[in-house]
Design an enzyme around this catalytic site. Structure first.
Site, PDB file in Angstrom:
ATOM      1  N   TYR A   1       0.741  -1.215   0.020  1.00 18.79           N
ATOM      2  CA  TYR A   1       0.057   0.024   0.098  1.00 18.79           C
ATOM      3  C   TYR A   1       0.762   1.411  -0.226  1.00 18.79           C
ATOM      4  O   TYR A   1       0.361   2.252  -0.735  1.00 18.79           O
ATOM      5  CB  TYR A   1      -1.005   0.008   1.189  1.00 18.79           C
ATOM      6  CG  TYR A   1      -2.251  -0.851   0.815  1.00 18.79           C
ATOM      7  CD1 TYR A   1      -3.218  -0.189  -0.002  1.00 18.79           C
ATOM      8  CD2 TYR A   1      -2.150  -2.277   1.156  1.00 18.79           C
ATOM      9  CE1 TYR A   1      -4.226  -1.026  -0.312  1.00 18.79           C
ATOM     10  CE2 TYR A   1      -3.211  -2.956   0.873  1.00 18.79           C
ATOM     11  CZ  TYR A   1      -4.277  -2.338   0.311  1.00 18.79           C
ATOM     12  OH  TYR A   1      -5.459  -3.093  -0.165  1.00 18.79           O
TER      13      TYR A   1
ATOM     14  N   GLU B   1      -8.718  -6.779   4.548  1.00 21.68           N
ATOM     15  CA  GLU B   1      -8.063  -7.718   4.030  1.00 21.68           C
ATOM     16  C   GLU B   1      -7.216  -8.968   5.043  1.00 21.68           C
ATOM     17  O   GLU B   1      -7.075  -9.932   5.016  1.00 21.68           O
ATOM     18  CB  GLU B   1      -6.777  -7.252   2.952  1.00 21.68           C
ATOM     19  CG  GLU B   1      -7.658  -6.957   1.827  1.00 21.68           C
ATOM     20  CD  GLU B   1      -6.561  -6.003   0.885  1.00 21.68           C
ATOM     21  OE1 GLU B   1      -5.447  -5.911   1.203  1.00 21.68           O
ATOM     22  OE2 GLU B   1      -7.041  -5.259   0.114  1.00 21.68           O
TER      23      GLU B   1
END
Length: 406
Positions: free
Chosen positions: A95, A137
């Site tokens: 990310y 997630e």
């Protein structure tokens, strides 16, 4: 946390992002892969070449901007994307890389319009959104690994059987190398298959719907062989032409949010266009086993009988289920199809046909297939007054937008 001023700044940029979104995401992926070519082992390059991934990311960014003060409204989309990320092996460390390059892309495309205040607001907003994805997630990774028979990331399987279903579709029966029992799954879910293809520089990962009911010892996927010149055909052609029984592949645990609601007792309509029939097959197996008295209309629209998969399987599956009606629609039937009446309707799915043959007034609809097929079905459903809470569909690949006129 974002300040109220930052939220207003983000929302104010939404129209600009809508205008330049695809340019931003195109620039983003260009920089991402230049700086981190190892990520080409994760991303589907066919979707990149066709612009699908760029459009999907642009739509996600726009939706985040428009709902930045009520991000709970986009949680269904977050869940859907998170399932795909988990099945691909996206991790928290990815990310910051994405965020860095996305912010540079926004600045590059918007130029002087991207003021320091706007860029700071977007930097903080990205972190908020990334944290949401990472949290969702992480839970999916934990649930997947801890379920009976579950595992994290990818696991070695071997091809136990290849069964030709039609001129273009072959089913692959995949069994785990370690011989352990497999986790159950919900009809409509998919697995990721990871392959190292000799002619390709990078690893290829593709997601395929599970086309059978859960079995303890194997998964079944049914793959359409694409044209060899189609960028989507790299993996499918390799599976069809170059793999043999006994060959190994890497497989993820099942994932996906496009699943059959068996709590509903409403009439059920399952509609598959071409290879989009694969998740419908899994749903058909589930409903006849778990809800044998639920009325079902199973619709398969395909070019002709030569490319139609699962004809015998569907026939045998519904043989003793009087509540299931099968409708085969061929757009271009062969002479053999016409001679033997291997279908119920010639042409394409039309508004009149749906009105006459489907219980649209109170049914739940599930459909999957090529985008034009799904747009046609969606338009007809809206014309028929079917509410969105009774409409369920899934794209093969990145989420797109269905253009409707009704």
């Amino acid at each position: 946390m974002l300040t109220e001023q930052q939220k207003e700044t983000i929302k104010a940029t939404a129209p600009v992002l809508r205008e330049h979104g695809t340019a931003i995401t195109t620039r983003f992926y260009q920089m991402l892969f230049e700086k981190h070519p190892e990520l080409l082992n994760i991303f589907n390059q066919a979707n990149q070449k066709q612009g699908k991934q760029q459009r999907a990311l642009a739509n996600s960014i726009i939706a985040s901007a428009e709902h930045i003060d009520h991000l709970e409204e986009i949680m269904p989309v977050v869940e859907q994307i998170a399932h795909k990320h988990r099945s691909l092996g996206i991790k928290p460390e990815h990310y910051p890389i994405v965020g860095e390059n996305l912010l540079i892309a926004i600045k590059d495309v918007l130029g002087d319009a991207a003021t320091d205040d706007i860029m700071q607001a977007w930097e903080d907003a990205y972190q908020v959104i990334a944290d949401i994805f990472i949290d969702v997630e992480a839970k999916l990774y934990d649930e997947t690994e801890q379920q009976p028979g579950g595992w994290k990331d990818f696991k070695p399987f071997y091809i136990a059987d290849k069964v030709v279903e039609s001129d273009v579709i072959t089913s692959f029966y995949l069994k785990p190398v370690d011989g352990q029992s497999l986790p159950t799954y919900n009809a409509g879910q998919y697995i990721s298959v990871k392959l190292d293809i000799p002619s390709e520089t990078y690893t290829n990962i593709r997601q395929y719907s599970l086309s059978d009911k859960p079995h303890a010892d194997y998964f079944r996927i049914s793959v359409k062989r694409e044209d060899e010149h189609d960028p989507n055909g790299v993996v499918s052609n390799y599976l069809h032409n170059d793999t043999n029984i006994g060959d190994h592949v890497e497989v993820s645990a099942p994932a996906g949010e496009f699943t059959l609601n068996t709590y509903s007792t409403k009439p059920l309509v399952l509609m598959g266009g071409g290879v989009g029939v694969t998740p419908m097959m899994s749903m058909l197996h589930q409903v006849v086993n778990e809800q044998p008295n639920r009325p079902v209309s199973f619709v398969h629209a395909v070019r002709n009988g030569d490319v139609q998969a699962f004809k015998d399987e569907v026939t045998n599956l519904v043989l003793n289920h009087q509540h299931v009606n099968v409708h085969t629609i061929l757009s271009n039937p062969t002479a053999d199809d016409r001679a033997n009446q291997h279908y119920h309707h010639e042409g394409f799915i039309s508004f009149d046909w749906m009105t006459q043959h489907l219980p649209y007034e109170d049914a739940d609809f599930y459909f999957c297939g090529p985008k034009p097929f799904m747009e046609t079905v969606m338009n007809h459903l809206h014309q028929l007054g079917v509410s969105d809470n009774r409409i369920n569909f899934e794209f093969f690949g990145p989420q797109e937008t269905l253009q409707t006129t009704a």
